[in-house]
Design an enzyme around this catalytic site. Structure first.
Site, PDB file in Angstrom:
ATOM      1  N   ASP A  73     -37.033  20.108  59.476  1.00  0.00           N
ATOM      2  CA  ASP A  73     -36.832  19.410  60.634  1.00  0.00           C
ATOM      3  C   ASP A  73     -36.440  20.563  62.125  1.00  0.00           C
ATOM      4  O   ASP A  73     -36.004  19.989  62.911  1.00  0.00           O
ATOM      5  CB  ASP A  73     -35.851  18.316  60.606  1.00  0.00           C
ATOM      6  CG  ASP A  73     -34.593  18.538  60.095  1.00  0.00           C
ATOM      7  OD1 ASP A  73     -34.556  19.514  59.062  1.00  0.00           O
ATOM      8  OD2 ASP A  73     -33.520  18.133  60.237  1.00  0.00           O
TER       9      ASP A  73
ATOM     10  N   HIS B 220     -34.619  24.518  57.619  1.00  0.00           N
ATOM     11  CA  HIS B 220     -34.971  23.455  56.799  1.00  0.00           C
ATOM     12  C   HIS B 220     -36.104  22.925  58.336  1.00  0.00           C
ATOM     13  O   HIS B 220     -35.817  23.070  58.880  1.00  0.00           O
ATOM     14  CB  HIS B 220     -34.013  22.116  57.130  1.00  0.00           C
ATOM     15  CG  HIS B 220     -33.213  21.725  56.137  1.00  0.00           C
ATOM     16  ND1 HIS B 220     -32.014  21.822  55.993  1.00  0.00           N
ATOM     17  CD2 HIS B 220     -33.395  22.419  54.515  1.00  0.00           C
ATOM     18  CE1 HIS B 220     -31.642  21.910  54.716  1.00  0.00           C
ATOM     19  NE2 HIS B 220     -33.075  21.840  54.045  1.00  0.00           N
TER      20      HIS B 220
HETATM   21 ZN   LIG Z   1     -31.560  18.720  61.073  1.00  0.00          ZN
HETATM   22 ZN   LIG Z   2     -30.962  21.165  57.366  1.00  0.00          ZN
END
Ligand SMILES: [Zn+2]
Ligand SMILES: [Zn+2]
Length: 289
Positions: free
Chosen positions: A64, A62
């Site tokens: 982030d 992901h």
């Molecule tokens: Zn995250």
């Molecule tokens: Zn995640």
């Protein structure tokens, strides 16, 4: 001694907290756990040396948690890094190779993609977590230490290094007409253990793996106003339940959503279940002895 620097304690999108990034330091060894966007900027601005990172462990892909990584590596290259960099994490190699190719970049130093890292002092091993995409946490374990009991040696009047060496090697030694047993002269110190979950909902495998660790950094994205499990995340109460069931020494609540501004409320929600919980600030430091 191990130091943990909480570089980014937020999650999802940047808020007053940066995106996930944690440095684990033992003497000259430095590992970075996750590398959200902006990690290198924060590190450089606060004199956390990016060149000293030997291992970077990514929990999942992901954005982030990983989008700071290509930029960090490009800066390392610009600073003329020569030392090998170890990278852990599923498919991180594919992501980086794609970015490198499409940004016309090729590092001048070696990157080795490994499933786990181990040297004479420390190991970093992945464990499965429960998120909405393939994701793994990391267990960082310092090797157990055996020190010689200097006071005991003095008491027995032993200063001969050959005897000391044999005791250290676990051998019985004859000295002044009596037998010395190594167990009487050795102090065993358990190595420090730290676990980081990355993103996860409350998860049996996490509880099983992190049993008794000295510090657990656990997903604590939401409070009870949100059904965290639906998003593959945990609430502060979930994190506290894991901390309690795994009987960890300290629980750091991380990956906190920008929707919450009141750290006290988050900490209190967790402390109701597990009193050893705390909410670290970005750029705070936790020391384990
Ligand atoms: Zn995250
Ligand atoms: Zn995640």
């Amino acid at each position: 001694m191990i130091k943990v620097f909480f570089v980014g304690t937020g999650g999802g999108a940047p808020s007053k907290r940066g995106l996930p990034a944690f440095i684990v330091r033992r003497e000259a060894f430095n590992a970075l756990l996750d590398c959200g966007e902006g990690t290198q900027v924060t590190m450089i601005r606060h004199k956390l040396n990016i060149m000293s990172l030997k291992v970077i462990a990514i929990t999942h892909l992901h954005a982030d948690h990983v989008l700071g990584l290509p930029a960090l590596i490009q800066t390392m290259n610009m600073y003329n890094r020569t030392e090998k960099l170890y990278i852990l994490g599923n498919n991180v190699d594919k992501l980086l190779k794609g970015v490198f190719e499409n940004t016309y970049f090729s590092p001048n130093f070696e990157i080795e993609y490994v499933n786990e890292y181990k040297d004479n002092e420390i190991s970093i091993k992945p464990f499965k977590t429960c998120h909405v995409v393939p994701s793994q946490g990391y267990l960082i374990e310092e090797k157990d230490r055996i020190n010689i009991d200097i006071e005991r040696l003095k008491k027995e009047g032993i200063s001969d290094w050959r005897i000391i060496r044999q005791l250290k090697e676990g051998k019985e030694v004859r000295f002044n007409g009596k037998t010395l047993y190594p167990d009487d002269f050795l102090i065993k110190r358990k190595g420090i253990r730290i676990a980081y979950t990355g993103d996860t909902s409350i998860c049996d495998n996490v509880i099983k793996t992190v049993k008794g660790v000295d510090l657990l950094m656990h997903d604590s994205t939401f409070l009870d106003d949100i059904n965290a499990r639906e998003y593959g995340h945990s609430t502060a109460s979930d994190a506290a339940t894991v901390g309690k069931e795994a009987d960890v020494k300290r629980l750091a609540l991380v990956h906190i959503s920008g929707r919450y501004d009141n750290d006290y409320e988050i900490e209190e929600a967790a402390k109701k279940i597990f009193s050893k919980s705390f909410v670290p600030e970005d750029l705070s430091l936790y020391i384990l002895n």
